[in-house]
Design a protein around this motif. Structure first.
Motif, PDB file in Angstrom:
ATOM      1  N   SER A  48       0.627  -1.175   0.042  1.00  0.00           N
ATOM      2  CA  SER A  48       0.049  -0.029   0.002  1.00  0.00           C
ATOM      3  C   SER A  48       0.852   1.100  -0.070  1.00  0.00           C
ATOM      4  N   GLY A  49       2.062   1.250   0.335  1.00  0.00           N
ATOM      5  CA  GLY A  49       3.225   2.274   0.244  1.00  0.00           C
ATOM      6  C   GLY A  49       3.555   2.705   1.684  1.00  0.00           C
ATOM      7  N   LYS A  50       3.501   1.686   2.585  1.00  0.00           N
ATOM      8  CA  LYS A  50       3.834   2.039   4.260  1.00  0.00           C
ATOM      9  C   LYS A  50       5.413   2.488   4.059  1.00  0.00           C
ATOM     10  N   THR A  51       6.395   1.847   3.501  1.00  0.00           N
ATOM     11  CA  THR A  51       7.763   2.132   3.400  1.00  0.00           C
ATOM     12  C   THR A  51       8.244   3.388   2.882  1.00  0.00           C
ATOM     13  N   THR A  52       7.421   3.344   1.582  1.00  0.00           N
ATOM     14  CA  THR A  52       7.598   4.853   1.117  1.00  0.00           C
ATOM     15  C   THR A  52       7.118   6.083   1.733  1.00  0.00           C
ATOM     16  N   THR A  53       5.930   5.691   2.488  1.00  0.00           N
ATOM     17  CA  THR A  53       5.400   6.799   3.198  1.00  0.00           C
ATOM     18  C   THR A  53       6.003   7.071   4.445  1.00  0.00           C
ATOM     19  N   ALA A  54       7.021   5.974   4.952  1.00  0.00           N
ATOM     20  CA  ALA A  54       7.619   6.299   5.914  1.00  0.00           C
ATOM     21  C   ALA A  54       8.805   7.289   5.836  1.00  0.00           C
ATOM     22  N   GLY A  55       9.435   7.202   4.559  1.00  0.00           N
ATOM     23  CA  GLY A  55      10.513   8.042   4.320  1.00  0.00           C
ATOM     24  C   GLY A  55       9.911   9.433   3.823  1.00  0.00           C
ATOM     25  N   VAL A  87     -11.844  -0.424   2.138  1.00  0.00           N
ATOM     26  CA  VAL A  87     -12.469  -0.677   3.346  1.00  0.00           C
ATOM     27  C   VAL A  87     -12.301  -1.994   3.876  1.00  0.00           C
ATOM     28  N   ARG A  88     -12.590  -2.895   3.093  1.00  0.00           N
ATOM     29  CA  ARG A  88     -12.314  -4.274   3.382  1.00  0.00           C
ATOM     30  C   ARG A  88     -11.143  -4.759   3.892  1.00  0.00           C
ATOM     31  N   MET A  89     -10.113  -4.121   3.285  1.00  0.00           N
ATOM     32  CA  MET A  89      -8.578  -4.265   3.495  1.00  0.00           C
ATOM     33  C   MET A  89      -8.157  -3.511   4.836  1.00  0.00           C
ATOM     34  N   ALA A  90      -9.048  -2.618   5.314  1.00  0.00           N
ATOM     35  CA  ALA A  90      -8.602  -1.985   6.294  1.00  0.00           C
ATOM     36  C   ALA A  90      -9.181  -2.639   7.719  1.00  0.00           C
ATOM     37  N   GLU A  91     -10.267  -3.403   7.601  1.00  0.00           N
ATOM     38  CA  GLU A  91     -10.911  -4.189   8.607  1.00  0.00           C
ATOM     39  C   GLU A  91      -9.721  -4.657   9.558  1.00  0.00           C
ATOM     40  N   ALA A  92      -8.965  -5.479   9.221  1.00  0.00           N
ATOM     41  CA  ALA A  92      -7.922  -6.263   9.959  1.00  0.00           C
ATOM     42  C   ALA A  92      -7.109  -5.435  10.869  1.00  0.00           C
ATOM     43  N   PHE A  93      -6.991  -4.055  10.361  1.00  0.00           N
ATOM     44  CA  PHE A  93      -6.191  -3.069  11.237  1.00  0.00           C
ATOM     45  C   PHE A  93      -6.710  -2.374  12.136  1.00  0.00           C
ATOM     46  N   LEU A  94      -8.220  -2.226  12.020  1.00  0.00           N
ATOM     47  CA  LEU A  94      -8.620  -1.235  12.886  1.00  0.00           C
ATOM     48  C   LEU A  94      -8.558  -1.528  14.378  1.00  0.00           C
ATOM     49  N   PRO A  95      -8.746  -2.811  14.607  1.00  0.00           N
ATOM     50  CA  PRO A  95      -8.430  -3.186  16.032  1.00  0.00           C
ATOM     51  C   PRO A  95      -7.227  -2.785  16.827  1.00  0.00           C
ATOM     52  N   LEU A  96      -6.254  -2.300  15.831  1.00  0.00           N
ATOM     53  CA  LEU A  96      -4.834  -1.538  16.504  1.00  0.00           C
ATOM     54  C   LEU A  96      -5.029  -0.470  16.858  1.00  0.00           C
ATOM     55  N   GLY A  97      -6.092   0.343  17.071  1.00  0.00           N
ATOM     56  CA  GLY A  97      -6.173   1.534  17.641  1.00  0.00           C
ATOM     57  C   GLY A  97      -5.985   2.446  16.378  1.00  0.00           C
ATOM     58  N   VAL A  98      -6.324   2.433  15.110  1.00  0.00           N
ATOM     59  CA  VAL A  98      -5.774   3.386  14.185  1.00  0.00           C
ATOM     60  C   VAL A  98      -6.320   4.870  14.372  1.00  0.00           C
ATOM     61  N   THR A  99      -5.591   5.593  14.428  1.00  0.00           N
ATOM     62  CA  THR A  99      -5.939   7.193  14.621  1.00  0.00           C
ATOM     63  C   THR A  99      -6.061   7.955  13.395  1.00  0.00           C
ATOM     64  N   GLY A 100      -5.495   7.582  12.218  1.00  0.00           N
ATOM     65  CA  GLY A 100      -5.851   8.301  10.973  1.00  0.00           C
ATOM     66  C   GLY A 100      -5.235   7.388   9.627  1.00  0.00           C
ATOM     67  N   LEU A 101      -5.712   8.009   8.714  1.00  0.00           N
ATOM     68  CA  LEU A 101      -5.213   7.351   7.321  1.00  0.00           C
ATOM     69  C   LEU A 101      -4.064   8.159   6.531  1.00  0.00           C
ATOM     70  N   VAL A 102      -3.326   7.303   5.607  1.00  0.00           N
ATOM     71  CA  VAL A 102      -2.620   7.804   4.712  1.00  0.00           C
ATOM     72  C   VAL A 102      -3.224   7.422   3.432  1.00  0.00           C
ATOM     73  N   LEU A 103      -3.487   8.107   2.507  1.00  0.00           N
ATOM     74  CA  LEU A 103      -4.047   7.642   1.362  1.00  0.00           C
ATOM     75  C   LEU A 103      -2.877   7.901   0.183  1.00  0.00           C
ATOM     76  N   THR A 104      -2.425   6.676  -0.284  1.00  0.00           N
ATOM     77  CA  THR A 104      -1.161   6.733  -1.139  1.00  0.00           C
ATOM     78  C   THR A 104      -1.663   6.496  -2.628  1.00  0.00           C
ATOM     79  N   LYS A 105      -0.865   6.879  -3.730  1.00  0.00           N
ATOM     80  CA  LYS A 105      -0.959   6.735  -5.291  1.00  0.00           C
ATOM     81  C   LYS A 105      -2.226   7.751  -5.587  1.00  0.00           C
ATOM     82  N   LEU A 106      -2.528   8.734  -4.941  1.00  0.00           N
ATOM     83  CA  LEU A 106      -3.485   9.701  -5.436  1.00  0.00           C
ATOM     84  C   LEU A 106      -3.048  10.252  -6.589  1.00  0.00           C
ATOM     85  N   ASP A 107      -1.848  10.167  -7.255  1.00  0.00           N
ATOM     86  CA  ASP A 107      -1.457  10.814  -8.320  1.00  0.00           C
ATOM     87  C   ASP A 107      -2.008   9.752  -9.344  1.00  0.00           C
TER      88      ASP A 107
END
Ligand code: GDP
Ligand code: MG
Length: 433
Positions: A110-117, A225-245
């Motif tokens: 999804s772009g986590k590593t790229t986003t970290a940088g 939305v479906r992909m997000a489900e597994a992660f929501l229990p981790l206490g997600v505080t916000g979203l980063v939306l990648t590849k909007l370009d």
């Protein structure tokens, strides 16, 4: 970004913009078309329905503003409600704790590593001293990828791939000693349907990060939305939306905040470390509606072009820029990175084909403006036929080319003024509650 949705909505509003008052029928038909455009853009039907019922309610209820045509009023309401659907006001990182911990989670690719940088660079530019941490024990190449990014953006790096929880805690100790803050922690991704590794939950319990950012790919659309489900229990505080370009539709940006009940904090608009933008709902609504994004453009130009460009960018924002500013802006654009990306934000300037061609135009514009007197640059309206001939001679161009430059400048100035006018009367920008 959002090309197909913008084009369709632009069409709807162009038709509504015909002179005269809007009849109720026309408003209704307009709303129906907007709804179709939203659905075609993969906006969730519930989100589209709610958005339009609020628009319809306000379109009937709002008092008439003299200075706006009915079509403009409708546009203003759609803009405000679109921004409201995307969260209303801009959300920020909490950055709580010492050091603060920003954990990035999300599906594979999804772009986590790229986003970290990108995030490290963003924080560095704002005077922070971030520490990039790789807590991805699954892919041996992951630490290397992040270490390379850290070196590229110029921030320190720590590996936490053997014992993620213990090593992230150790990295936090190091950060306290070396006055680094915040920790930006990259984690492994998981394919849809696969539960995240239990260590992620342990990490969250043990270290209580103030920010848990779920990184989602805009191109996944509603699937996100479906992909997000597994992660929501981790206490997600916000979203980063990648590849909007690469996202012509805009469905994810418009739907995810309300469907996941989480604000979007940042958007990724390219692969380079500088391609990250804080998410601002109103600005995004402007882009979707095809107003371009002058505020964003001005910011990028300021970053790329140093002091002169920054002052001139401020005048662009205020709608008072001169021909000298026009030249500064054109030149700064050349340094700000992919030109097409920048130009695409100015409606009407979107289609300058080749970089070479642009380079040629720039050279010509520079020569023409430099052949003008200071007075002419500040008051272009004094440039009559004989001055044009002199300028053309001085710059090795033709009168026709001088005319062309003047009309480009005039177009840009008019555009800025128009956009300035769209700063709506107080109350118009905020959602009705
Ligand atoms: P991860 O598996 O979640 O860590 O994903 P990566 O950070 O490794 O990114 C996966 C791919 O997506 C890489 O090729 C990135 O260059 C690309 N990528 C990430 N963010 C963006 C973005 O905002 N725009 C574009 N065009 N590509 C992106
Ligand atoms: Mg990764």
């Amino acid at each position: 970004m959002f090309e197909s949705l913008s084009a369709r909505l632009g069409e709807v509003f162009r038709r509504l913009r015909a002179p005269g008052r809007l009849t109720e029928k026309e408003v209704e038909a307009g709303l129906r078309e907007i709804r179709q455009a939203l659905l075609a853009a993969d906006v969730h039907y519930g989100v589209a329905r709610d958005l339009l019922s609020r628009v319809a309610e306000r379109a009937v209820g709002e008092r008439v503003v003299e200075s706006l045509t009915p079509a403009e009023q409708l546009l203003a309401i759609v803009r405000a409600e679109m921004a409201a659907a995307m969260g209303g006001s801009a959300a920020k990182l909490r950055l709580s704790g010492r050091p603060a911990l920003v954990l990035l989670v999300g599906p594979a690719g999804s772009g986590k590593t790229t986003t970290a940088g990108k995030l490290a660079r963003h924080l560095l530019k704002r005077g922070r001293r971030p520490l990039l941490v790789c807590a991805d024990p699954q892919r041996p190449a992951a630490a290397e990828q992040l270490a390379t990014l850290a070196a590229r953006v110029g921030v320190p790096f720590a590996s936490a791939v053997d014992d993620p929880v213990g090593e992230v805690a150790a990295a936090a100790d190091r950060a306290r000693r070396e006055l680094l803050d915040p920790l930006v922690v990259d984690t492994p991704g998981f394919p849809p349907g696969v539960q995240p590794d239990p260590f992620l939950g342990e990490l969250v319990r043990a270290l209580a990060p103030g920010d848990v950012l779920l990184v989602l790919d805009a191109l996944a659309g509603q699937e996100a939305v479906r992909m997000a489900e597994a992660f929501l229990p981790l206490g997600v505080t916000g979203l980063v939306l990648t590849k909007l370009d690469g996202d012509a539709r805009g469905g994810a940006a418009l739907s995810l905040p309300s469907r996941l009940a989480k604000p979007i904090l940042f958007v990724g608009v390219g692969e380079r470390p500088e391609d990250l933008e804080p998410f601002e709902p109103e600005r995004m609504a402007d882009r979707i509606l095809g107003f371009g994004d002058l505020a964003g453009l001005a910011e990028r130009l300021a970053e790329a072009g140093g002091e002169a460009a920054a002052a001139s960018a401020a005048r662009v924002r205020e709608g008072t820029f001169t021909l000298e500013d026009f030249l500064t802006q054109l030149e700064a654009m050349g340094r700000a990175g992919p030109l097409d990306q920048l130009l695409a934000r100015i409606p009407g300037l979107g289609k300058v084909a080749q970089e070479e061609e642009l380079e040629r135009e720039l050279r010509r514009a520079r020569a023409i403006i430099q052949s003008m007197t200071v007075e002419e640059r500040r008051n272009p309206h004094i440039i009559g036929a004989s001055r044009k001939r002199r300028i053309a001679r001085g710059s090795g161009t033709t009168v026709q080319e001088v005319n062309q430059l003047l009309s480009q400048y005039e177009g840009a100035r008019r555009l800025v003024r128009e956009l300035g006018k769209r700063r709506l009367p107080p109350g118009w920008g905020s959602p009705a509650r």
